[in-house]
Scaffold this motif. Structure first.
Motif, PDB file in Angstrom:
ATOM      1  N   LEU A   1      81.909 -10.800   1.824  1.00 43.38           N
ATOM      2  CA  LEU A   1      83.127 -10.489   2.789  1.00 43.38           C
ATOM      3  C   LEU A   1      83.994 -11.887   3.387  1.00 43.38           C
ATOM      4  CD1 LEU A   1      82.190  -7.573   5.239  1.00 43.38           C
ATOM      5  CD2 LEU A   1      83.283  -7.504   2.967  1.00 43.38           C
ATOM      6  N   VAL A   2      83.257 -12.975   2.948  1.00 42.41           N
ATOM      7  CA  VAL A   2      83.758 -14.190   3.162  1.00 42.41           C
ATOM      8  C   VAL A   2      85.379 -14.400   2.754  1.00 42.41           C
ATOM      9  CG1 VAL A   2      83.457 -16.783   3.172  1.00 42.41           C
ATOM     10  CG2 VAL A   2      81.592 -15.452   3.727  1.00 42.41           C
ATOM     11  N   PRO A   3      85.621 -14.254   1.505  1.00 46.29           N
ATOM     12  CA  PRO A   3      86.868 -14.474   1.168  1.00 46.29           C
ATOM     13  C   PRO A   3      87.915 -13.550   1.854  1.00 46.29           C
ATOM     14  CG  PRO A   3      85.475 -14.361  -0.700  1.00 46.29           C
ATOM     15  CD  PRO A   3      84.757 -13.989   0.618  1.00 46.29           C
ATOM     16  N   ALA A   4      87.772 -12.340   1.821  1.00 44.45           N
ATOM     17  CA  ALA A   4      88.380 -11.442   2.467  1.00 44.45           C
ATOM     18  C   ALA A   4      88.766 -11.658   4.126  1.00 44.45           C
ATOM     19  CB  ALA A   4      87.909  -9.952   2.312  1.00 44.45           C
ATOM     20  N   ILE A   5      87.634 -12.239   4.777  1.00 45.35           N
ATOM     21  CA  ILE A   5      88.168 -12.553   6.417  1.00 45.35           C
ATOM     22  C   ILE A   5      88.684 -13.816   6.329  1.00 45.35           C
ATOM     23  CG2 ILE A   5      86.800 -13.484   8.104  1.00 45.35           C
ATOM     24  CD1 ILE A   5      84.348 -11.337   7.539  1.00 45.35           C
ATOM     25  N   GLU A   6      88.493 -14.700   5.279  1.00 43.75           N
ATOM     26  CA  GLU A   6      89.347 -15.893   5.307  1.00 43.75           C
ATOM     27  C   GLU A   6      90.875 -15.782   5.021  1.00 43.75           C
ATOM     28  OE1 GLU A   6      90.717 -19.754   5.511  1.00 43.75           O
ATOM     29  OE2 GLU A   6      88.962 -19.070   6.201  1.00 43.75           O
ATOM     30  N   THR A   7      91.035 -14.563   4.010  1.00 41.22           N
ATOM     31  CA  THR A   7      92.262 -14.273   3.737  1.00 41.22           C
ATOM     32  C   THR A   7      93.090 -13.613   4.888  1.00 41.22           C
ATOM     33  OG1 THR A   7      91.887 -14.029   1.583  1.00 41.22           O
ATOM     34  CG2 THR A   7      93.867 -12.798   2.514  1.00 41.22           C
ATOM     35  N   ALA A   8      92.522 -12.942   5.715  1.00 42.06           N
ATOM     36  CA  ALA A   8      92.977 -12.343   6.886  1.00 42.06           C
ATOM     37  C   ALA A   8      93.008 -12.980   8.043  1.00 42.06           C
ATOM     38  CB  ALA A   8      92.158 -10.961   7.359  1.00 42.06           C
ATOM     39  N   PHE A   9      92.101 -14.127   8.268  1.00 45.43           N
ATOM     40  CA  PHE A   9      92.020 -14.768   9.381  1.00 45.43           C
ATOM     41  C   PHE A   9      91.774 -16.245   8.915  1.00 45.43           C
ATOM     42  CE2 PHE A   9      90.080 -10.764  10.584  1.00 45.43           C
ATOM     43  CZ  PHE A   9      91.194 -10.340  11.404  1.00 45.43           C
TER      44      PHE A   9
ATOM     45  N   PHE B   1      88.676 -10.934  19.291  1.00 46.01           N
ATOM     46  CA  PHE B   1      88.172 -10.142  20.586  1.00 46.01           C
ATOM     47  C   PHE B   1      89.513  -9.764  21.754  1.00 46.01           C
ATOM     48  CE2 PHE B   1      83.825 -11.263  18.831  1.00 46.01           C
ATOM     49  CZ  PHE B   1      83.652 -10.133  18.550  1.00 46.01           C
ATOM     50  N   ALA B   2      90.315 -10.640  21.724  1.00 40.74           N
ATOM     51  CA  ALA B   2      91.275 -10.435  22.661  1.00 40.74           C
ATOM     52  C   ALA B   2      92.445  -9.781  22.316  1.00 40.74           C
ATOM     53  CB  ALA B   2      91.897 -11.742  23.377  1.00 40.74           C
ATOM     54  N   ASP B   3      92.373  -9.334  20.912  1.00 40.44           N
ATOM     55  CA  ASP B   3      93.651  -8.635  20.107  1.00 40.44           C
ATOM     56  C   ASP B   3      93.078  -7.346  19.412  1.00 40.44           C
ATOM     57  OD1 ASP B   3      95.395  -8.039  18.353  1.00 40.44           O
ATOM     58  OD2 ASP B   3      96.143 -10.099  18.378  1.00 40.44           O
ATOM     59  N   LYS B   4      93.208  -6.434  20.049  1.00 39.43           N
ATOM     60  CA  LYS B   4      92.756  -5.086  19.380  1.00 39.43           C
ATOM     61  C   LYS B   4      93.151  -4.868  17.920  1.00 39.43           C
ATOM     62  CE  LYS B   4      92.031  -2.457  23.557  1.00 39.43           C
ATOM     63  NZ  LYS B   4      92.101  -1.223  24.566  1.00 39.43           N
ATOM     64  N   GLU B   5      94.489  -5.266  17.528  1.00 42.92           N
ATOM     65  CA  GLU B   5      95.033  -5.121  16.225  1.00 42.92           C
ATOM     66  C   GLU B   5      94.204  -5.909  15.245  1.00 42.92           C
ATOM     67  OE1 GLU B   5      99.185  -5.313  15.433  1.00 42.92           O
ATOM     68  OE2 GLU B   5      99.589  -3.939  17.318  1.00 42.92           O
ATOM     69  N   LYS B   6      94.086  -6.967  15.808  1.00 43.10           N
ATOM     70  CA  LYS B   6      93.353  -8.108  14.559  1.00 43.10           C
ATOM     71  C   LYS B   6      91.731  -7.641  14.832  1.00 43.10           C
ATOM     72  CE  LYS B   6      96.036 -12.182  15.319  1.00 43.10           C
ATOM     73  NZ  LYS B   6      95.895 -13.712  15.830  1.00 43.10           N
ATOM     74  N   LEU B   7      91.286  -7.006  15.821  1.00 45.12           N
ATOM     75  CA  LEU B   7      89.756  -6.527  15.886  1.00 45.12           C
ATOM     76  C   LEU B   7      89.829  -5.244  14.807  1.00 45.12           C
ATOM     77  CD1 LEU B   7      87.006  -6.720  16.923  1.00 45.12           C
ATOM     78  CD2 LEU B   7      87.708  -5.195  18.832  1.00 45.12           C
ATOM     79  N   ALA B   8      90.710  -4.335  15.055  1.00 48.66           N
ATOM     80  CA  ALA B   8      90.899  -3.263  14.118  1.00 48.66           C
ATOM     81  C   ALA B   8      90.915  -3.797  12.471  1.00 48.66           C
ATOM     82  CB  ALA B   8      91.931  -2.436  14.439  1.00 48.66           C
ATOM     83  N   THR B   9      91.538  -4.890  12.196  1.00 52.85           N
ATOM     84  CA  THR B   9      91.807  -5.365  11.073  1.00 52.85           C
ATOM     85  C   THR B   9      90.429  -5.769  10.321  1.00 52.85           C
ATOM     86  OG1 THR B   9      93.923  -6.087  11.330  1.00 52.85           O
ATOM     87  CG2 THR B   9      92.751  -7.219   9.451  1.00 52.85           C
ATOM     88  N   LEU B  10      89.713  -6.568  11.208  1.00 48.24           N
ATOM     89  CA  LEU B  10      88.217  -7.194  11.050  1.00 48.24           C
ATOM     90  C   LEU B  10      87.329  -5.870  10.834  1.00 48.24           C
ATOM     91  CD1 LEU B  10      86.322  -9.450  10.622  1.00 48.24           C
ATOM     92  CD2 LEU B  10      85.954  -9.189  12.999  1.00 48.24           C
ATOM     93  N   GLU B  11      87.577  -4.898  11.654  1.00 46.68           N
ATOM     94  CA  GLU B  11      86.474  -3.657  11.301  1.00 46.68           C
ATOM     95  C   GLU B  11      86.912  -2.940  10.000  1.00 46.68           C
ATOM     96  OE1 GLU B  11      87.472  -1.803  14.850  1.00 46.68           O
ATOM     97  OE2 GLU B  11      85.669  -2.724  16.016  1.00 46.68           O
ATOM     98  N   ALA B  12      88.081  -3.174   9.696  1.00 47.81           N
ATOM     99  CA  ALA B  12      88.337  -2.256   8.440  1.00 47.81           C
ATOM    100  C   ALA B  12      88.096  -3.147   7.222  1.00 47.81           C
ATOM    101  CB  ALA B  12      89.949  -2.183   8.348  1.00 47.81           C
ATOM    102  N   ILE B  13      87.555  -4.491   7.290  1.00 42.49           N
ATOM    103  CA  ILE B  13      86.919  -5.270   6.363  1.00 42.49           C
ATOM    104  C   ILE B  13      85.307  -4.864   6.460  1.00 42.49           C
ATOM    105  CG2 ILE B  13      86.340  -7.440   5.473  1.00 42.49           C
ATOM    106  CD1 ILE B  13      89.237  -8.374   6.645  1.00 42.49           C
ATOM    107  N   VAL B  14      84.823  -4.926   7.419  1.00 40.73           N
ATOM    108  CA  VAL B  14      83.429  -5.082   7.918  1.00 40.73           C
ATOM    109  C   VAL B  14      82.857  -3.699   7.768  1.00 40.73           C
ATOM    110  CG1 VAL B  14      81.707  -5.469   9.196  1.00 40.73           C
ATOM    111  CG2 VAL B  14      83.469  -6.955   9.281  1.00 40.73           C
ATOM    112  N   HIS B  15      83.358  -2.656   8.188  1.00 35.28           N
ATOM    113  CA  HIS B  15      82.641  -1.466   8.144  1.00 35.28           C
ATOM    114  C   HIS B  15      82.451  -0.654   6.973  1.00 35.28           C
ATOM    115  CE1 HIS B  15      83.629  -0.706  12.866  1.00 35.28           C
ATOM    116  NE2 HIS B  15      82.985  -1.511  12.711  1.00 35.28           N
ATOM    117  N   PRO B  16      83.513  -0.702   6.013  1.00 33.63           N
ATOM    118  CA  PRO B  16      83.087   0.036   4.765  1.00 33.63           C
ATOM    119  C   PRO B  16      81.948  -0.629   4.089  1.00 33.63           C
ATOM    120  CG  PRO B  16      85.519  -0.108   4.948  1.00 33.63           C
ATOM    121  CD  PRO B  16      84.828  -0.996   6.002  1.00 33.63           C
ATOM    122  N   ALA B  17      81.981  -1.985   4.255  1.00 36.06           N
ATOM    123  CA  ALA B  17      80.914  -2.785   3.293  1.00 36.06           C
ATOM    124  C   ALA B  17      79.656  -2.493   3.900  1.00 36.06           C
ATOM    125  CB  ALA B  17      81.263  -4.229   3.418  1.00 36.06           C
ATOM    126  N   VAL B  18      79.448  -2.484   5.286  1.00 36.62           N
ATOM    127  CA  VAL B  18      77.998  -1.983   5.700  1.00 36.62           C
ATOM    128  C   VAL B  18      77.900  -0.640   5.619  1.00 36.62           C
ATOM    129  CG1 VAL B  18      77.066  -1.839   8.137  1.00 36.62           C
ATOM    130  CG2 VAL B  18      78.301  -3.755   7.839  1.00 36.62           C
TER     131      VAL B  18
END
Length: 200
Positions: A52-60, A79-96
């Motif tokens: 997931l490193v490339p996808a996370i670097e692209t998003a953040f 963590f202080a931004d719900k929209e950004k947290l949701a973006t991260l979760e959309a990357i991580v959760h399907p992979a897990v």
């Protein structure tokens, strides 16, 4: 609940920060129960060369490096931004979820397996397990444990609690509760008793 008629019974283990969930998961593992550790999988796929490193670097941009994801840098971004947290979760959760499905396939012939999922209720994971087990301890014990962690502050602790389903609600929704406010041996006895009940 999953209510599977075939294959292993699935325990979903969860608990708020500082409740002793990792300790309890290790007890299940030592008792011979296969354990899927969602946090460990996240660390692996975000580590050096992680999927997931490339996808996370692209998003953040700037949140990763040679060692994979810089968790502190990423944390400050999301963590202080719900929209950004949701973006991260959309990357991580399907992979897990994919890793979890592979784990289930590998252990399809066992009677019982355990999914160690910190945000079981928050992420809807309770819908894919047969038994929800909540690890819990008195609030003062929890607070003492968490504030003893390196780098932890009362403010950070309160912030994490705010992101999690309250312990009282977890207990209400649980099929089984393991009390970790007791001695390690007493906790171990609870784990043994639960395994015996679920495999009987």
């Amino acid at each position: 609940m999953k209510n599977s008629s075939s294959g292993p019974k699935i325990i979903g283990l969860t608990g708020s920060i500082g409740m002793g969930k990792s300790t309890v998961a290790a007890m299940f593992e030592r008792a011979g129960i296969p354990v899927f550790d969602a946090d460990a999988e996240v660390r692996a796929i975000q580590g050096p060369g992680g999927d997931l490193v490339p996808a996370i670097e692209t998003a953040f941009p700037g949140s990763t490096g040679p060692e994979g994801v810089n968790r502190d840098a990423l944390g400050k971004l999301v963590f202080a931004d719900k929209e950004k947290l949701a973006t991260l979760e959309a990357i991580v959760h399907p992979a897990v979820g994919l890793k979890r499905a592979q784990f289930l396939e590998e252990h399809a012939q066992t009677k019982l397996i355990l999914f160690d999922i910190p945000l079981l209720f928050e992420g809807g994971g309770h819908a894919i397990v047969d038994h929800v087990v909540v690890v819990s301890a008195p609030a003062d014990v929890q607070r003492e444990r968490v504030l003893a962690r390196p780098g932890m502050t009362p403010e950070k602790f309160e912030h994490v609690l705010g992101l999690q389903t309250p312990d009282a609600e977890k207990r209400e929704r649980a099929d089984h509760i393991i009390d970790t406010g007791l001695s390690l041996e007493e906790t171990r006895q609870q784990v043994r008793a639960l395994i015996e009940a679920l495999t009987a």
